[in-house]
Each structure stands twice: as structure tokens, then as C-alpha cells.
Design a protein around this motif. Structure first.
Motif, PDB file in Angstrom:
ATOM      1  N   LEU A   1     -54.246  -8.687  90.768  1.00  0.00           N
ATOM      2  CA  LEU A   1     -53.166  -8.194  91.613  1.00  0.00           C
ATOM      3  C   LEU A   1     -52.340  -7.168  90.850  1.00  0.00           C
ATOM      4  O   LEU A   1     -52.127  -7.292  89.637  1.00  0.00           O
ATOM      5  CB  LEU A   1     -52.270  -9.351  92.054  1.00  0.00           C
ATOM      6  CG  LEU A   1     -52.936 -10.419  92.929  1.00  0.00           C
ATOM      7  CD1 LEU A   1     -51.926 -11.509  93.285  1.00  0.00           C
ATOM      8  CD2 LEU A   1     -53.491  -9.802  94.197  1.00  0.00           C
ATOM      9  N   PRO A   2     -51.865  -6.115  91.525  1.00  0.00           N
ATOM     10  CA  PRO A   2     -51.033  -5.119  90.831  1.00  0.00           C
ATOM     11  C   PRO A   2     -49.696  -5.718  90.439  1.00  0.00           C
ATOM     12  O   PRO A   2     -49.170  -6.631  91.096  1.00  0.00           O
ATOM     13  CB  PRO A   2     -50.882  -4.006  91.877  1.00  0.00           C
ATOM     14  CG  PRO A   2     -51.095  -4.681  93.192  1.00  0.00           C
ATOM     15  CD  PRO A   2     -52.070  -5.774  92.951  1.00  0.00           C
ATOM     16  N   THR A   3     -49.142  -5.200  89.361  1.00  0.00           N
ATOM     17  CA  THR A   3     -47.849  -5.702  88.880  1.00  0.00           C
ATOM     18  C   THR A   3     -46.680  -5.153  89.682  1.00  0.00           C
ATOM     19  O   THR A   3     -45.579  -5.694  89.623  1.00  0.00           O
ATOM     20  CB  THR A   3     -47.671  -5.335  87.403  1.00  0.00           C
ATOM     21  OG1 THR A   3     -47.760  -3.910  87.267  1.00  0.00           O
ATOM     22  CG2 THR A   3     -48.753  -5.998  86.559  1.00  0.00           C
ATOM     23  N   ARG A   4     -46.882  -4.079  90.403  1.00  0.00           N
ATOM     24  CA  ARG A   4     -45.823  -3.493  91.196  1.00  0.00           C
ATOM     25  C   ARG A   4     -46.444  -2.823  92.416  1.00  0.00           C
ATOM     26  O   ARG A   4     -47.638  -2.558  92.463  1.00  0.00           O
ATOM     27  CB  ARG A   4     -45.026  -2.465  90.385  1.00  0.00           C
ATOM     28  CG  ARG A   4     -45.883  -1.346  89.816  1.00  0.00           C
ATOM     29  CD  ARG A   4     -45.109  -0.461  88.869  1.00  0.00           C
ATOM     30  NE  ARG A   4     -43.956   0.121  89.534  1.00  0.00           N
ATOM     31  CZ  ARG A   4     -43.061   0.910  88.928  1.00  0.00           C
ATOM     32  NH1 ARG A   4     -43.229   1.183  87.632  1.00  0.00           N
ATOM     33  NH2 ARG A   4     -42.047   1.417  89.582  1.00  0.00           N
ATOM     34  N   GLY A   5     -45.613  -2.546  93.398  1.00  0.00           N
ATOM     35  CA  GLY A   5     -46.096  -1.891  94.613  1.00  0.00           C
ATOM     36  C   GLY A   5     -46.590  -2.885  95.640  1.00  0.00           C
ATOM     37  O   GLY A   5     -46.467  -4.112  95.490  1.00  0.00           O
ATOM     38  N   VAL A   6     -47.176  -2.376  96.696  1.00  0.00           N
ATOM     39  CA  VAL A   6     -47.592  -3.210  97.810  1.00  0.00           C
ATOM     40  C   VAL A   6     -48.915  -3.883  97.499  1.00  0.00           C
ATOM     41  O   VAL A   6     -49.758  -3.353  96.776  1.00  0.00           O
ATOM     42  CB  VAL A   6     -47.715  -2.350  99.095  1.00  0.00           C
ATOM     43  CG1 VAL A   6     -48.811  -1.306  98.949  1.00  0.00           C
ATOM     44  CG2 VAL A   6     -47.975  -3.219 100.315  1.00  0.00           C
TER      45      VAL A   6
END
Length: 348
Positions: A20-25
């Protein structure tokens, strides 16, 4: 312990492939099986359309054929007002997604038709079909495998003496016809005609500010006084010194053409837009576009006076029967004159 946990969301996040990305949608993509509309990123991420226009385009694209999408009908569906919806429709029309035109029915009734194109760039620049699609597909029977019969032993043929054939003269075979070229068909007319020029189209140069034939000190002083006094009649037309000096030639051109100061002031300040952000630009536009014609010269007036005049014979009232008739002098009408002539002839 009193905080509710959304187990369905937690389970869906656990099924997202990859880290999962650490930031953003974070996207949780669930395939649609019914009631969905395909929207291109060229519309969803359009850099020049407002969010209201993008949302309105998605709504129109999801409606079935024949649905009423007038401003009032869309205002009844959405929370936005009619003015905001009208502005969004104008944006879509300017970028080619929407087109409105009038259509006359057989009964002389005129209606407005609205056409929405989900991808206007494809109509302006159609892509060629790939070669795989252009080739005809093989017949369905050709794809069915044919079962070959089992090999059967056949005895060798016995040689039989056959007389030599007698040659028979035959006509020469006709020459093969040259393959005719396929007819060239004209390109089909475009389905979506773009009436609004694209934003990158070259714009016509602006007309220069009018100037008098000679800027005399009297014209310069009168024009400066008129521009400096505008704020007394219309407070929103408060000009700087640079604006006054730049607009003086335009006002002087009006004064040179025998325009009255009150008429110039009324033409420049009547019905301004609200709010007025750039009064100098508005005055420049009105001085250029509303310039009155030059007064006629002495020769033009002499030619106008030399035209032949049409003489209209006035009406007169007959002294005997009070009938109206046209004549340069009063007297009797034609019937009364004939009757008088007959009586005089009979008396003689």
C-alpha cells in the motif's frame, strides 16, 4: 473498545495487491456488473473543465437516449442552480462534448436537439482500423476440422493402349481482363461538427484606438476634462492619469466627429457590467466599437440638396359635390366638369 471497526473495509484493504502507498489515495476496485457508465480519463481529468462541468458530463452520459437535458430538467435533478448548470453546459459546448442545434419538424415546429459526444477528439481525428480487423474473417465451416477417411488398399491399375488424340483447332483463349480499381468513395461527413473554434485557434487582431486627424490643444484639453470628470457621473469609472492620457486620442476622435460631450459620456458609462474590474479596458472597447461616422462634408450636402424633389399634388374639395380630388388649384372634380360641359352644350 467503543470505536467501531469496518471489517469489510479492512478485509478489502488486505486483498489489495502489492504494498500500500504511504500517502495519497488507495483504490479499492470492485468490478461493476450492472448499471455502470464508461467515462474516459480525457473527461474525468480534463485540465480546462470545472468540476461542475465534468460531473454534469458524467450525468448526461449515464442517461438513456431521449432523456430531457434542458437547463430546467438538469436543475431539477441536481443541487446546482440554473446559472451554474448553464455555465457548465457552455464549457462542454466550447470543448466539443456538447452541441445544440435547431431542427424543423414537418409541421413547421422548431425544436432544439442536443447531441453529446463521449470522445470528441476521436471524431476530429479518426484512428485507422488495424489490418487484422480489415481482413475478412474465414467462414465458420473452414474452422471445423475435417476427418479424413481411413487409408484403403487399391490395386495397381492395368495399362491399356489408348489411341493418340487428334488435335482439334480451338480459338485462342480470351486475354484476362485487367483488375479494375475499386471505386474511390468520398469520405463520410463528420458526425459531430465543431462550431466553436478551439482554444489554440489564432485570434483576430484588435482594432486600434481611434485617433483624430490632428490632436489640437483644444481637443486634448476637452478630452482630458471629459475623462477626468467621468467618476462624478459614474463612480466605478475612476481612471488613473496614465489611463486618461492613453484614452485622450479616442475621445478626441469622437469630438472631432461632432459628438456632444453628454452623448459621449452616456455611450461610455451606460449599463456597465457588475462588478467592473477594468474600466479602462471597457472604455477602450466602447471608444473603438461605437465610434460614430464622420459628419458629411459640404460637397455631400450639396449633392443631397441637388436631388430632384418629388412634387405631391394636394387634395381639393369639389365646389358642387364636395368630393375630394387631387388638383393644384381648387375648383370642380372631373364628373362635375363633364356635367357642366354637357349642360352648356345642351343650352347652346
Amino acid at each position: 473498545m467503543d470505536t467501531q471497526q469496518n471489517t469489510a473495509l479492512t478485509r478489502a484493504l488486505a486483498e489489495v495487491p502489492g504494498p500500500l502507498p504511504t500517502r495519497g489515495v488507495i483504490h479499492i476496485t470492485i468490478p461493476h456488473t450492472e448499471r455502470f457508465t464508461v467515462v474516459g480519463n480525457h473527461l474525468a481529468q480534463h485540465p480546462h473543465l470545472s468540476c461542475t462541468a465534468v460531473g454534469l458530463a458524467v450525468l448526461i452520459q449515464s442517461l438513456p437516449q431521449g432523456t430531457e437535458i434542458s437547463i430546467k430538467a438538469l436543475a431539477a435533478r441536481c443541487k446546482e442552480g440554473e446559472k451554474r448548470i448553464a455555465a457548465a453546459l457552455r464549457e462542454l459546448e466550447a470543448h466539443g462534448y456538447l452541441q445544440r442545434f435547431r431542427h424543423r419538424l414537418p409541421g413547421k415546429k422548431v425544436i432544439t436537439r442536443t447531441v453529446f459526444c463521449s470522445q470528441p477528439a476521436a471524431l476530429l481525428h479518426p484512428r485507422p482500423r488495424p489490418a487484422a480487423e480489415a481482413r475478412p474473417r474465414p467462414a465458420a465451416s473452414a474452422a471445423v476440422p475435417v476427418r479424413m477417411p481411413a487409408r484403403v488398399h487399391v490395386p495397381a491399375p492395368v495399362a491399356v493402349a489408348v489411341p493418340a488424340p487428334v488435335p482439334v483447332p480451338t480459338a485462342a483463349p480470351p486475354a484476362p481482363e485487367a483488375p479494375s480499381a475499386p471505386p474511390v468513395l468520398p469520405p463520410p461527413p463528420p458526425l459531430f461538427e465543431r462550431r466553436v473554434p478551439p482554444p489554440t485557434a489564432p485570434k483576430a487582431p484588435r482594432r486600434p484606438l481611434p485617433r483624430p486627424s490632428e490632436l489640437s490643444p483644444e481637443l486634448d484639453r476637452a478630452a482630458t476634462t471629459l475623462l477626468s470628470d467621468l467618476h462624478r457621473h459614474a463612480p466605478q469609472f475612476t481612471l488613473s492619469e496614465d489611463d486618461v492620457r492613453r484614452l485622450v486620442p479616442g475621445v478626441a476622435a469622437w469630438l472631432e466627429r461632432a459628438a456632444r460631450p453628454d452623448a459621449i459620456r452616456r455611450a461610455l458609462t451606460d449599463d456597465p457590467p457588475h462588478p467592473l474590474k477594468h474600466p479602462a479596458k471597457l472604455l477602450t472597447y466602447r471608444l473603438t466599437e461605437l465610434l460614430p461616422p464622420a459628419p458629411p462634408g459640404v460637397g455631400d450636402l450639396a449633392a443631397l440638396a441637388a436631388r430632384p424633389r418629388v412634387v405631391v399634388t394636394p387634395f381639393q374639395t369639389c365646389d358642387d359635390c364636395d368630393r375630394a380630388f387631387r388638383s393644384p388649384t381648387p375648383g370642380h372634380c372631373r364628373d362635375c366638369r363633364e356635367t357642366r360641359a354637357a349642360y352648356a352644350q345642351a343650352a347652346a
